[in-house]
Design a protein around this motif. Structure first.
Motif, PDB file in Angstrom:
ATOM      1  N   VAL A 276      35.595  -4.460  54.979  1.00  0.00           N
ATOM      2  CA  VAL A 276      35.990  -3.963  56.289  1.00  0.00           C
ATOM      3  C   VAL A 276      35.607  -2.485  56.347  1.00  0.00           C
ATOM      4  CG1 VAL A 276      37.909  -3.460  57.840  1.00  0.00           C
ATOM      5  CG2 VAL A 276      37.861  -5.622  56.579  1.00  0.00           C
ATOM      6  N   TYR A 277      34.826  -2.135  57.354  1.00  0.00           N
ATOM      7  CA  TYR A 277      34.357  -0.766  57.532  1.00  0.00           C
ATOM      8  C   TYR A 277      35.214  -0.141  58.635  1.00  0.00           C
ATOM      9  CZ  TYR A 277      30.499  -2.820  54.948  1.00  0.00           C
ATOM     10  OH  TYR A 277      29.748  -3.479  53.989  1.00  0.00           O
ATOM     11  N   GLU A 278      36.205   0.623  58.220  1.00  0.00           N
ATOM     12  CA  GLU A 278      37.173   1.191  59.149  1.00  0.00           C
ATOM     13  C   GLU A 278      36.738   2.596  59.549  1.00  0.00           C
ATOM     14  OE1 GLU A 278      41.777   0.789  59.083  1.00  0.00           O
ATOM     15  OE2 GLU A 278      41.298   2.685  58.078  1.00  0.00           O
ATOM     16  N   ILE A 279      36.460   2.767  60.835  1.00  0.00           N
ATOM     17  CA  ILE A 279      36.004   4.059  61.354  1.00  0.00           C
ATOM     18  C   ILE A 279      37.189   4.780  61.977  1.00  0.00           C
ATOM     19  CG2 ILE A 279      34.364   5.225  62.846  1.00  0.00           C
ATOM     20  CD1 ILE A 279      33.167   3.512  60.512  1.00  0.00           C
ATOM     21  N   THR A 280      37.630   5.821  61.306  1.00  0.00           N
ATOM     22  CA  THR A 280      38.808   6.575  61.763  1.00  0.00           C
ATOM     23  C   THR A 280      38.434   7.828  62.543  1.00  0.00           C
ATOM     24  OG1 THR A 280      38.859   7.661  59.599  1.00  0.00           O
ATOM     25  CG2 THR A 280      40.287   5.730  59.909  1.00  0.00           C
ATOM     26  N   GLU A 281      37.159   8.250  62.446  1.00  0.00           N
ATOM     27  CA  GLU A 281      36.694   9.445  63.161  1.00  0.00           C
ATOM     28  C   GLU A 281      35.426   9.115  63.944  1.00  0.00           C
ATOM     29  OE1 GLU A 281      38.239  12.301  63.381  1.00  0.00           O
ATOM     30  OE2 GLU A 281      39.857  11.739  62.001  1.00  0.00           O
ATOM     31  N   LYS A 349      35.061  -9.637  56.613  1.00  0.00           N
ATOM     32  CA  LYS A 349      33.943  -8.728  56.838  1.00  0.00           C
ATOM     33  C   LYS A 349      33.996  -8.311  58.295  1.00  0.00           C
ATOM     34  CE  LYS A 349      28.860  -8.568  56.506  1.00  0.00           C
ATOM     35  NZ  LYS A 349      27.657  -9.366  56.171  1.00  0.00           N
ATOM     36  N   ALA A 350      34.121  -7.004  58.538  1.00  0.00           N
ATOM     37  CA  ALA A 350      34.292  -6.545  59.914  1.00  0.00           C
ATOM     38  C   ALA A 350      34.047  -5.042  60.003  1.00  0.00           C
ATOM     39  CB  ALA A 350      35.704  -6.863  60.410  1.00  0.00           C
ATOM     40  N   VAL A 351      33.803  -4.591  61.228  1.00  0.00           N
ATOM     41  CA  VAL A 351      33.801  -3.168  61.571  1.00  0.00           C
ATOM     42  C   VAL A 351      34.973  -2.954  62.518  1.00  0.00           C
ATOM     43  CG1 VAL A 351      32.576  -1.292  62.711  1.00  0.00           C
ATOM     44  CG2 VAL A 351      31.305  -2.934  61.335  1.00  0.00           C
ATOM     45  N   THR A 352      35.845  -2.017  62.183  1.00  0.00           N
ATOM     46  CA  THR A 352      36.995  -1.748  63.039  1.00  0.00           C
ATOM     47  C   THR A 352      37.009  -0.274  63.438  1.00  0.00           C
ATOM     48  OG1 THR A 352      38.501  -1.272  61.199  1.00  0.00           O
ATOM     49  CG2 THR A 352      38.348  -3.569  61.926  1.00  0.00           C
ATOM     50  N   ILE A 353      37.424  -0.019  64.664  1.00  0.00           N
ATOM     51  CA  ILE A 353      37.579   1.347  65.179  1.00  0.00           C
ATOM     52  C   ILE A 353      38.978   1.402  65.788  1.00  0.00           C
ATOM     53  CG2 ILE A 353      36.466   3.188  66.507  1.00  0.00           C
ATOM     54  CD1 ILE A 353      34.054   1.251  66.831  1.00  0.00           C
ATOM     55  N   PRO A 354      40.010   1.610  64.961  1.00  0.00           N
ATOM     56  CA  PRO A 354      41.397   1.497  65.426  1.00  0.00           C
ATOM     57  C   PRO A 354      41.732   2.363  66.635  1.00  0.00           C
ATOM     58  CG  PRO A 354      41.315   1.601  63.029  1.00  0.00           C
ATOM     59  CD  PRO A 354      39.939   1.896  63.520  1.00  0.00           C
ATOM     60  N   SER A 355      41.232   3.601  66.674  1.00  0.00           N
ATOM     61  CA  SER A 355      41.589   4.495  67.768  1.00  0.00           C
ATOM     62  C   SER A 355      41.049   4.021  69.112  1.00  0.00           C
ATOM     63  CB  SER A 355      41.077   5.914  67.486  1.00  0.00           C
ATOM     64  OG  SER A 355      39.658   5.934  67.419  1.00  0.00           O
ATOM     65  N   LEU A 356      40.042   3.162  69.078  1.00  0.00           N
ATOM     66  CA  LEU A 356      39.459   2.619  70.313  1.00  0.00           C
ATOM     67  C   LEU A 356      39.893   1.186  70.563  1.00  0.00           C
ATOM     68  CD1 LEU A 356      35.790   4.001  70.066  1.00  0.00           C
ATOM     69  CD2 LEU A 356      37.761   5.016  71.234  1.00  0.00           C
ATOM     70  N   GLY A 357      40.667   0.628  69.629  1.00  0.00           N
ATOM     71  CA  GLY A 357      41.104  -0.751  69.777  1.00  0.00           C
ATOM     72  C   GLY A 357      39.974  -1.757  69.652  1.00  0.00           C
ATOM     73  N   LEU A 358      38.939  -1.412  68.882  1.00  0.00           N
ATOM     74  CA  LEU A 358      37.776  -2.283  68.756  1.00  0.00           C
ATOM     75  C   LEU A 358      37.656  -2.861  67.353  1.00  0.00           C
ATOM     76  CD1 LEU A 358      35.031  -0.173  70.602  1.00  0.00           C
ATOM     77  CD2 LEU A 358      36.356  -2.098  71.511  1.00  0.00           C
ATOM     78  N   GLY A 359      37.211  -4.106  67.283  1.00  0.00           N
ATOM     79  CA  GLY A 359      36.928  -4.747  66.017  1.00  0.00           C
ATOM     80  C   GLY A 359      35.828  -5.774  66.192  1.00  0.00           C
ATOM     81  N   TYR A 360      34.868  -5.772  65.270  1.00  0.00           N
ATOM     82  CA  TYR A 360      33.757  -6.727  65.305  1.00  0.00           C
ATOM     83  C   TYR A 360      33.763  -7.502  63.995  1.00  0.00           C
ATOM     84  CZ  TYR A 360      32.255  -3.582  69.051  1.00  0.00           C
ATOM     85  OH  TYR A 360      32.207  -2.814  70.181  1.00  0.00           O
ATOM     86  N   GLU A 361      33.944  -8.804  64.088  1.00  0.00           N
ATOM     87  CA  GLU A 361      34.011  -9.646  62.892  1.00  0.00           C
ATOM     88  C   GLU A 361      32.608 -10.051  62.450  1.00  0.00           C
ATOM     89  OE1 GLU A 361      36.908 -10.148  61.298  1.00  0.00           O
ATOM     90  OE2 GLU A 361      37.900  -8.954  62.851  1.00  0.00           O
ATOM     91  N   ALA A 362      32.528 -10.664  61.275  1.00  0.00           N
ATOM     92  CA  ALA A 362      31.245 -10.999  60.659  1.00  0.00           C
ATOM     93  C   ALA A 362      30.360 -11.865  61.542  1.00  0.00           C
ATOM     94  CB  ALA A 362      31.487 -11.689  59.313  1.00  0.00           C
ATOM     95  N   ASP A 363      30.984 -12.760  62.320  1.00  0.00           N
ATOM     96  CA  ASP A 363      30.179 -13.700  63.113  1.00  0.00           C
ATOM     97  C   ASP A 363      29.468 -13.034  64.284  1.00  0.00           C
ATOM     98  OD1 ASP A 363      32.349 -13.219  64.764  1.00  0.00           O
ATOM     99  OD2 ASP A 363      32.917 -15.312  65.011  1.00  0.00           O
ATOM    100  N   THR A 364      29.726 -11.733  64.524  1.00  0.00           N
ATOM    101  CA  THR A 364      29.020 -11.022  65.597  1.00  0.00           C
ATOM    102  C   THR A 364      27.721 -10.381  65.104  1.00  0.00           C
ATOM    103  OG1 THR A 364      30.176  -8.910  65.249  1.00  0.00           O
ATOM    104  CG2 THR A 364      31.227 -10.533  66.720  1.00  0.00           C
ATOM    105  N   LEU A 365      27.434 -10.490  63.812  1.00  0.00           N
ATOM    106  CA  LEU A 365      26.189  -9.959  63.244  1.00  0.00           C
ATOM    107  C   LEU A 365      25.636 -11.003  62.290  1.00  0.00           C
ATOM    108  CD1 LEU A 365      24.319  -7.371  63.044  1.00  0.00           C
ATOM    109  CD2 LEU A 365      25.503  -6.947  60.883  1.00  0.00           C
ATOM    110  N   GLN A 366      24.620 -11.727  62.738  1.00  0.00           N
ATOM    111  CA  GLN A 366      24.043 -12.781  61.903  1.00  0.00           C
ATOM    112  C   GLN A 366      22.563 -12.546  61.752  1.00  0.00           C
ATOM    113  OE1 GLN A 366      25.386 -16.790  62.858  1.00  0.00           O
ATOM    114  NE2 GLN A 366      27.155 -15.984  63.968  1.00  0.00           N
ATOM    115  N   VAL A 367      22.217 -11.623  60.853  1.00  0.00           N
ATOM    116  CA  VAL A 367      20.815 -11.267  60.631  1.00  0.00           C
ATOM    117  C   VAL A 367      20.261 -11.865  59.336  1.00  0.00           C
ATOM    118  CG1 VAL A 367      20.951  -9.138  61.951  1.00  0.00           C
ATOM    119  CG2 VAL A 367      21.479  -9.083  59.523  1.00  0.00           C
ATOM    120  N   ARG A 368      21.085 -12.615  58.605  1.00  0.00           N
ATOM    121  CA  ARG A 368      20.609 -13.245  57.363  1.00  0.00           C
ATOM    122  C   ARG A 368      20.586 -14.757  57.525  1.00  0.00           C
ATOM    123  NH1 ARG A 368      20.933  -9.498  53.106  1.00  0.00           N
ATOM    124  NH2 ARG A 368      22.127  -7.649  53.611  1.00  0.00           N
TER     125      ARG A 368
END
Length: 368
Positions: A276-281, A349-368
């Motif tokens: 999980v890639y948590e973006i706090t800034e 597996k996800a990208v989260t941006i808590p301050s923006l209320g956003l989260g993208y799970e693994a199934d939103t990026l299928q490049v392999r």
């Protein structure tokens, strides 16, 4: 109604399905390397650059294209007489070498592919020379030679008034220890490097928005930005080769890096292993992207899933390497900051941006 990238005619589900089919077929050709004294290293498929392994080095290869950004330059040229083909050329080199450097390979040679529908495209001397000068400048920024290219005239395929720009590059990793492998660990720090604007991604959607505006590309961006929409879109992309080279020279271990292009911030989870890639800034949204969101309109979730939103490159390093990494970015002339943290959360597996209320799970990026 809110716009999406799909509304501009770009569907990643269709593109990515083709890419995965290509990867599957391409794996079956790896045995051909043996006759050349090379082999295919594990985990290279699906990364931004393709590696082949020699005894004491790796070679890397990338093929990339500009996309439709030159159509913006053409429209601005016709309307205002301002020639942005120097920037367009740098953009094309940037999208190639920024992918190549993600594995740790320094570019050696860059080749141009410039296809036109009519050879008369090159009769505009000012535009032609700006393209030539910009390509050479991009190669200098990347520390690579301009090795050649191809300029086909494809009547009936390419519009006679346009040019299709793309190219390829080869690079080298030596010693082999400088390869960036994706050795990401729980607790790693995520460092962002600023973009110069949209760079080379999302331009089909940007062009769709321009068609809706009464002033088109002459519309002021506002939000403290004194440029027109067209001028802001056509800012030349940043080239991040120097950042990676500075890190290598300083002995920084880059556990992973990502070139933030197609798929927006979802590209931060390109690595196959689940983290999980948590973006706090995330920092404030730059003026151009505020303009795009308002003019579209484009919802927040779609914006971060499509555009780089002010971030062109990301590096994942151990906490002990943060200050040296930031110093390397500064020495290379890039604005950089600590943006977040890598976390191990079971198999998520996800990208989260808590301050923006956003989260993208693994199934939103299928490049392999």
């Amino acid at each position: 109604m809110s716009l999406s990238y799909e509304s501009s005619g770009v569907r990643y589900d269709q593109l990515d399905a083709f890419k995965r089919a290509c990867q599957q077929a391409a794996r079956g050709t790896a045995g051909e390397l043996a006759a050349h004294g090379y082999a295919e290293p594990a985990t290279t498929r699906g990364e931004s650059a393709y590696l082949i392994e020699g005894k004491d080095h790796f070679l890397a290869h990338v093929e990339e294209g500009l996309g439709t950004k030159n159509l913006v330059a053409d429209a601005v040229y016709v309307a205002s007489g301002k020639n942005f083909y120097r920037e367009i050329a740098i953009d094309t080199v940037a999208t190639i070498v920024n992918d190549l450097i993600t594995c740790g390979a320094r570019p050696i040679s860059v080749a141009m592919h410039a296809a036109v529908g009519d050879s008369g495209w090159f009769s505009d001397a000012a535009r032609m020379q700006a393209l030539v000068d910009g390509w050479a400048e991009g190669c200098h920024q990347a520390g690579a030679v301009w090795g050649g290219g191809e300029t086909p005239t494809l009547k009936g395929i390419v519009n006679p008034a346009t040019i299709v720009l793309a190219g390829s590059a080869i690079g080298k990793i030596e010693p082999k220890s400088q390869r960036i492998t994706g050795d990401v660990q729980d607790g790693d720090t995520i460092i962002f490097l600023a973009s110069t604007g949209v760079q080379t991604n999302g331009l089909s959607l940007c062009r769709l928005i321009a068609d809706k505006l009464p002033q088109g590309y002459a519309t002021p961006v506002g939000h403290g930005d004194n440029r027109t929409y067209g001028e802001a879109l056509l800012a030349a992309s940043a080239i991040y080769v120097d950042f990676v080279v500075k890190c290598q020279q300083a002995g920084v271990k880059l556990n992973y890096v990502a070139h933030v292009t197609g798929h927006g911030w979802r590209k931060l989870m390109r690595l196959e292993e689940p983290f999980v890639y948590e973006i706090t800034e995330p920092r404030a949204i730059p003026a151009l992207f505020k303009f795009l969101m308002e003019a579209g309109p484009i919802e927040l979730r779609e914006a971060y899933a499509t555009f780089n939103m002010g971030v062109g490159f990301a590096a994942y390093v151990a906490p002990s390497a943060v200050e040296t990494t930031l110093a390397a970015a500064k020495a290379a002339g890039h604005e950089a900051w600590v943006a977040g943290k890598v976390k191990k959360q079971g198999g998520r597996k996800a990208v989260t941006i808590p301050s923006l209320g956003l989260g993208y799970e693994a199934d939103t990026l299928q490049v392999r």
